[in-house]
Enzyme design. Sequence first.
Site, PDB file in Angstrom:
ATOM      1  N   THR A 121       8.690  -7.084  -0.040  1.00  0.00           N
ATOM      2  CA  THR A 121       9.161  -5.716  -0.261  1.00  0.00           C
ATOM      3  C   THR A 121      10.679  -5.713  -0.198  1.00  0.00           C
ATOM      4  O   THR A 121      11.250  -6.083   0.824  1.00  0.00           O
ATOM      5  CB  THR A 121       8.599  -4.803   0.839  1.00  0.00           C
ATOM      6  OG1 THR A 121       7.181  -4.935   0.815  1.00  0.00           O
ATOM      7  CG2 THR A 121       8.990  -3.364   0.612  1.00  0.00           C
ATOM      8  N   GLU A 151       3.306  -6.224  -3.300  1.00  0.00           N
ATOM      9  CA  GLU A 151       1.908  -6.250  -2.830  1.00  0.00           C
ATOM     10  C   GLU A 151       1.612  -4.918  -2.138  1.00  0.00           C
ATOM     11  O   GLU A 151       2.503  -4.250  -1.643  1.00  0.00           O
ATOM     12  CB  GLU A 151       1.656  -7.426  -1.886  1.00  0.00           C
ATOM     13  CG  GLU A 151       2.649  -7.613  -0.783  1.00  0.00           C
ATOM     14  CD  GLU A 151       2.469  -6.624   0.368  1.00  0.00           C
ATOM     15  OE1 GLU A 151       3.466  -6.271   1.005  1.00  0.00           O
ATOM     16  OE2 GLU A 151       1.320  -6.164   0.586  1.00  0.00           O
ATOM     17  N   LEU A 153      -1.246  -4.705   0.033  1.00  0.00           N
ATOM     18  CA  LEU A 153      -2.349  -4.973   0.961  1.00  0.00           C
ATOM     19  C   LEU A 153      -2.100  -4.302   2.300  1.00  0.00           C
ATOM     20  O   LEU A 153      -0.968  -4.203   2.773  1.00  0.00           O
ATOM     21  CB  LEU A 153      -2.539  -6.482   1.140  1.00  0.00           C
ATOM     22  CG  LEU A 153      -1.424  -7.330   1.719  1.00  0.00           C
ATOM     23  CD1 LEU A 153      -1.456  -7.355   3.231  1.00  0.00           C
ATOM     24  CD2 LEU A 153      -1.520  -8.749   1.204  1.00  0.00           C
ATOM     25  N   ALA A 252      -4.958  12.252  11.958  1.00  0.00           N
ATOM     26  CA  ALA A 252      -3.895  12.583  12.933  1.00  0.00           C
ATOM     27  C   ALA A 252      -4.072  11.716  14.171  1.00  0.00           C
ATOM     28  O   ALA A 252      -5.187  11.284  14.483  1.00  0.00           O
ATOM     29  CB  ALA A 252      -3.984  14.052  13.315  1.00  0.00           C
ATOM     30  N   CYS A 260       5.460  -2.421   8.175  1.00  0.00           N
ATOM     31  CA  CYS A 260       5.797  -1.921   6.839  1.00  0.00           C
ATOM     32  C   CYS A 260       6.302  -0.486   6.803  1.00  0.00           C
ATOM     33  O   CYS A 260       7.448  -0.255   6.397  1.00  0.00           O
ATOM     34  CB  CYS A 260       4.589  -2.070   5.924  1.00  0.00           C
ATOM     35  SG  CYS A 260       4.212  -3.792   5.650  1.00  0.00           S
TER      36      CYS A 260
HETATM   37  C1  UDX Z   1       6.832  -9.966   5.537  1.00  0.00           C
HETATM   38  C2  UDX Z   1       7.106  -8.486   5.554  1.00  0.00           C
HETATM   39  O1  UDX Z   1       6.343  -7.909   6.615  1.00  0.00           O
HETATM   40  C3  UDX Z   1       6.678  -7.870   4.258  1.00  0.00           C
HETATM   41  O2  UDX Z   1       7.096  -6.505   4.220  1.00  0.00           O
HETATM   42  C4  UDX Z   1       7.358  -8.583   3.137  1.00  0.00           C
HETATM   43  O3  UDX Z   1       6.885  -8.008   1.929  1.00  0.00           O
HETATM   44  C5  UDX Z   1       7.002 -10.072   3.193  1.00  0.00           C
HETATM   45  O4  UDX Z   1       7.440 -10.611   4.441  1.00  0.00           O
HETATM   46  P1  UDX Z   1       4.666 -10.901   6.468  1.00  0.00           P
HETATM   47  O5  UDX Z   1       3.813 -11.871   5.761  1.00  0.00           O
HETATM   48  O6  UDX Z   1       4.062  -9.839   7.323  1.00  0.00           O
HETATM   49  O7  UDX Z   1       5.475 -10.168   5.370  1.00  0.00           O
HETATM   50  O8  UDX Z   1       5.748 -11.715   7.350  1.00  0.00           O
HETATM   51  P2  UDX Z   1       5.365 -12.850   8.368  1.00  0.00           P
HETATM   52  O9  UDX Z   1       3.959 -12.704   8.812  1.00  0.00           O
HETATM   53  O10 UDX Z   1       6.485 -12.868   9.349  1.00  0.00           O
HETATM   54  O11 UDX Z   1       5.432 -14.189   7.462  1.00  0.00           O
HETATM   55  C6  UDX Z   1       6.625 -14.636   6.901  1.00  0.00           C
HETATM   56  C7  UDX Z   1       6.528 -16.166   6.825  1.00  0.00           C
HETATM   57  O12 UDX Z   1       7.628 -16.663   6.083  1.00  0.00           O
HETATM   58  C8  UDX Z   1       6.570 -16.821   8.201  1.00  0.00           C
HETATM   59  O13 UDX Z   1       5.484 -17.688   8.320  1.00  0.00           O
HETATM   60  C9  UDX Z   1       7.898 -17.576   8.214  1.00  0.00           C
HETATM   61  O14 UDX Z   1       7.818 -18.800   8.921  1.00  0.00           O
HETATM   62  C10 UDX Z   1       8.106 -17.835   6.725  1.00  0.00           C
HETATM   63  N1  UDX Z   1       9.491 -18.013   6.303  1.00  0.00           N
HETATM   64  C11 UDX Z   1      10.448 -17.123   6.723  1.00  0.00           C
HETATM   65  C12 UDX Z   1       9.782 -19.067   5.422  1.00  0.00           C
HETATM   66  O15 UDX Z   1       8.907 -19.852   5.068  1.00  0.00           O
HETATM   67  N2  UDX Z   1      11.072 -19.228   4.995  1.00  0.00           N
HETATM   68  C13 UDX Z   1      12.061 -18.354   5.396  1.00  0.00           C
HETATM   69  O16 UDX Z   1      13.210 -18.545   4.991  1.00  0.00           O
HETATM   70  C14 UDX Z   1      11.740 -17.277   6.278  1.00  0.00           C
HETATM   71  C1  UDX Z   2       0.639  -0.287   4.696  1.00  0.00           C
HETATM   72  C2  UDX Z   2       0.150   0.205   3.346  1.00  0.00           C
HETATM   73  O1  UDX Z   2      -1.110   0.863   3.535  1.00  0.00           O
HETATM   74  C3  UDX Z   2      -0.049  -0.980   2.406  1.00  0.00           C
HETATM   75  O2  UDX Z   2      -0.443  -0.532   1.135  1.00  0.00           O
HETATM   76  C4  UDX Z   2       1.284  -1.732   2.302  1.00  0.00           C
HETATM   77  O3  UDX Z   2       1.124  -2.885   1.491  1.00  0.00           O
HETATM   78  C5  UDX Z   2       1.755  -2.172   3.672  1.00  0.00           C
HETATM   79  O4  UDX Z   2       1.867  -1.051   4.544  1.00  0.00           O
HETATM   80  P1  UDX Z   2      -0.364  -1.422   6.828  1.00  0.00           P
HETATM   81  O5  UDX Z   2       0.985  -1.110   7.411  1.00  0.00           O
HETATM   82  O6  UDX Z   2      -0.903  -2.797   6.964  1.00  0.00           O
HETATM   83  O7  UDX Z   2      -0.342  -1.095   5.232  1.00  0.00           O
HETATM   84  O8  UDX Z   2      -1.438  -0.460   7.521  1.00  0.00           O
HETATM   85  P2  UDX Z   2      -2.012   0.998   7.188  1.00  0.00           P
HETATM   86  O9  UDX Z   2      -3.471   0.890   7.131  1.00  0.00           O
HETATM   87  O10 UDX Z   2      -1.295   1.603   6.057  1.00  0.00           O
HETATM   88  O11 UDX Z   2      -1.612   1.796   8.536  1.00  0.00           O
HETATM   89  C6  UDX Z   2      -0.243   1.916   8.835  1.00  0.00           C
HETATM   90  C7  UDX Z   2      -0.128   2.744  10.108  1.00  0.00           C
HETATM   91  O12 UDX Z   2      -0.548   4.083   9.851  1.00  0.00           O
HETATM   92  C8  UDX Z   2      -0.981   2.234  11.262  1.00  0.00           C
HETATM   93  O13 UDX Z   2      -0.222   2.318  12.465  1.00  0.00           O
HETATM   94  C9  UDX Z   2      -2.156   3.219  11.305  1.00  0.00           C
HETATM   95  O14 UDX Z   2      -2.662   3.368  12.632  1.00  0.00           O
HETATM   96  C10 UDX Z   2      -1.486   4.496  10.839  1.00  0.00           C
HETATM   97  N1  UDX Z   2      -2.392   5.458  10.200  1.00  0.00           N
HETATM   98  C11 UDX Z   2      -3.025   5.121   9.048  1.00  0.00           C
HETATM   99  C12 UDX Z   2      -2.528   6.734  10.753  1.00  0.00           C
HETATM  100  O15 UDX Z   2      -1.948   7.039  11.804  1.00  0.00           O
HETATM  101  N2  UDX Z   2      -3.321   7.643  10.137  1.00  0.00           N
HETATM  102  C13 UDX Z   2      -3.986   7.346   8.973  1.00  0.00           C
HETATM  103  O16 UDX Z   2      -4.711   8.200   8.461  1.00  0.00           O
HETATM  104  C14 UDX Z   2      -3.838   6.044   8.424  1.00  0.00           C
END
Ligand code: UDX
Ligand code: UDX
Length: 429
Positions: A121, A151, A153, A252, A260
């Site tokens: 993102t 993405e 997800l 709520a 995210c």
């Molecule tokens: C993160 C963000 O949360 C998401 O919003 C963004 O779109 C993608 O990066 P996420 O997969 O949740 O997604 O992050 P994380 O679980 O921390 O995984 C990132 C991975 O990248 C880690 O395993 C880290 O070791 C790796 N990494 C980080 C690299 O391989 N190279 C780098 O330079 C930095």
């Molecule tokens: C979100 C987006 O849904 C997903 O499309 C994007 O790619 C990444 O960010 P995520 O953050 O993994 O996904 O979780 P999500 O299910 O969206 O919930 C986010 C937060 O909102 C959580 O803390 C959840 O508890 C809260 N939530 C969700 C509420 O409080 N009320 C709701 O009705 C739904």
Amino acid sequence: MKLTIIGTGYVGLVTGTCFAEVGHQVICVDNNESKVKLLQAGGIPIYEPGLEEMVKKHVANGRLRFTASTKDGVENSDIIFIAVPTPPQPDGSVDLSYIEGVAREIASAMTSYKIVVDKSTVPVKTGDKVAETIKRYCKAKVEFDVVSNPEFLREGFAVEDLMKPDRVVIGVRSQRPVAAMRDVYTPFNAPIIVTDINSAELIKHAANSFLALKISYINAVSVICEASGANVQEVANGIGLDARIGRRFLDAGLGFGGSCFPKDLSAFIKISEQLGYDFALLKEVQRINAGQMERFFKKITDTLWVLKDKKIAVLGLAFKQNTDDVRSSPAIDLCQRLQKEGAILRVHDPKAMDKAKDILKNVTFVEDMNEVAEGCDALVIATEWPDFKKLDLERARKALTHPILFDGRNLFDPLEMEKLGFIYKSVGR
Ligand code: UDX
Ligand code: UDX
């Protein structure tokens, strides 16, 4: 297709595994060597329903492999996806250093035409910066295209959301990579939107911010419901049946957290500012969200009065159900606020306790959810794990010194709880 994913985290690992599931040849790269070793040994560093068996299957059939070498990943694939973190800075802007670093690594390893896809993102106009960086750091004459492919997800439903996406968004600067990108996603049988890079990048921030807005809207309505004796769940059901509104994301509670929504909201507000627009609506979304936590915490202090030395049981540490992720978790935030007032905590979470142990100190982690209330003055529900609905309430009532339950995710029914003899406080009801 031969695909490489750089950044094997919640986004990258699940994406790579689902690509293998539909028949692609996938290399997952990560700069964390211990994580790569764990994956190569069949270990899974994160919890996502359905992920473990899928990874094992495709490592076994040779469709999925892990490496710490970006060079290996670039040389042996035609399309390279970047899925490394884009963490928020204190001022809300986005730290793009990992993106820039990986773009340079990819560029220096390129010896033939490649498609470089940004899945992380990122703020709008990052694609242009990635293209400039690759041009600057790759050997002369090597051709490439940069694509934006955000993405959508949800953690905890990542495999499901990736295997059955509502839509695939592809942002391009030329038509050349379109056919190959369609070939990647055709097996997923989802609508594919091909647009320009800036629109694709904006779709991500606009989507997440709208979802967060929906949650803050129903949270604001929950305050009015409490003040007027209405039931916010009934109101959500009533408005959600309108096809133009939809019932999902109208629950709520303690408010939203995770890696995210908070980050993407601040980023979108910052980008808008830089583009000359004050996105006051989204600032209000943040304010309402913070207000939910304040309001719920006040319910606890209004009921318990002094928190110092009070024993409080907390069910839920993950930022939401079905995940072990505690990044920006409202549940963890609540625990830390309670601790700050001197409360003594017993906590349980079905999946997130290991990750929580790195952040939460001096609390008792309890393996069995039905034992967490032992000897406590109150029980708090902070994460919407469906398992918590199976809590032995009779046993909990007896285990508590006083039958007080604060339900931050409206898992139980107020009338039922009153019949069971609880002093029951929830949100918007
Ligand atoms: C993160 C963000 O949360 C998401 O919003 C963004 O779109 C993608 O990066 P996420 O997969 O949740 O997604 O992050 P994380 O679980 O921390 O995984 C990132 C991975 O990248 C880690 O395993 C880290 O070791 C790796 N990494 C980080 C690299 O391989 N190279 C780098 O330079 C930095
Ligand atoms: C979100 C987006 O849904 C997903 O499309 C994007 O790619 C990444 O960010 P995520 O953050 O993994 O996904 O979780 P999500 O299910 O969206 O919930 C986010 C937060 O909102 C959580 O803390 C959840 O508890 C809260 N939530 C969700 C509420 O409080 N009320 C709701 O009705 C739904």
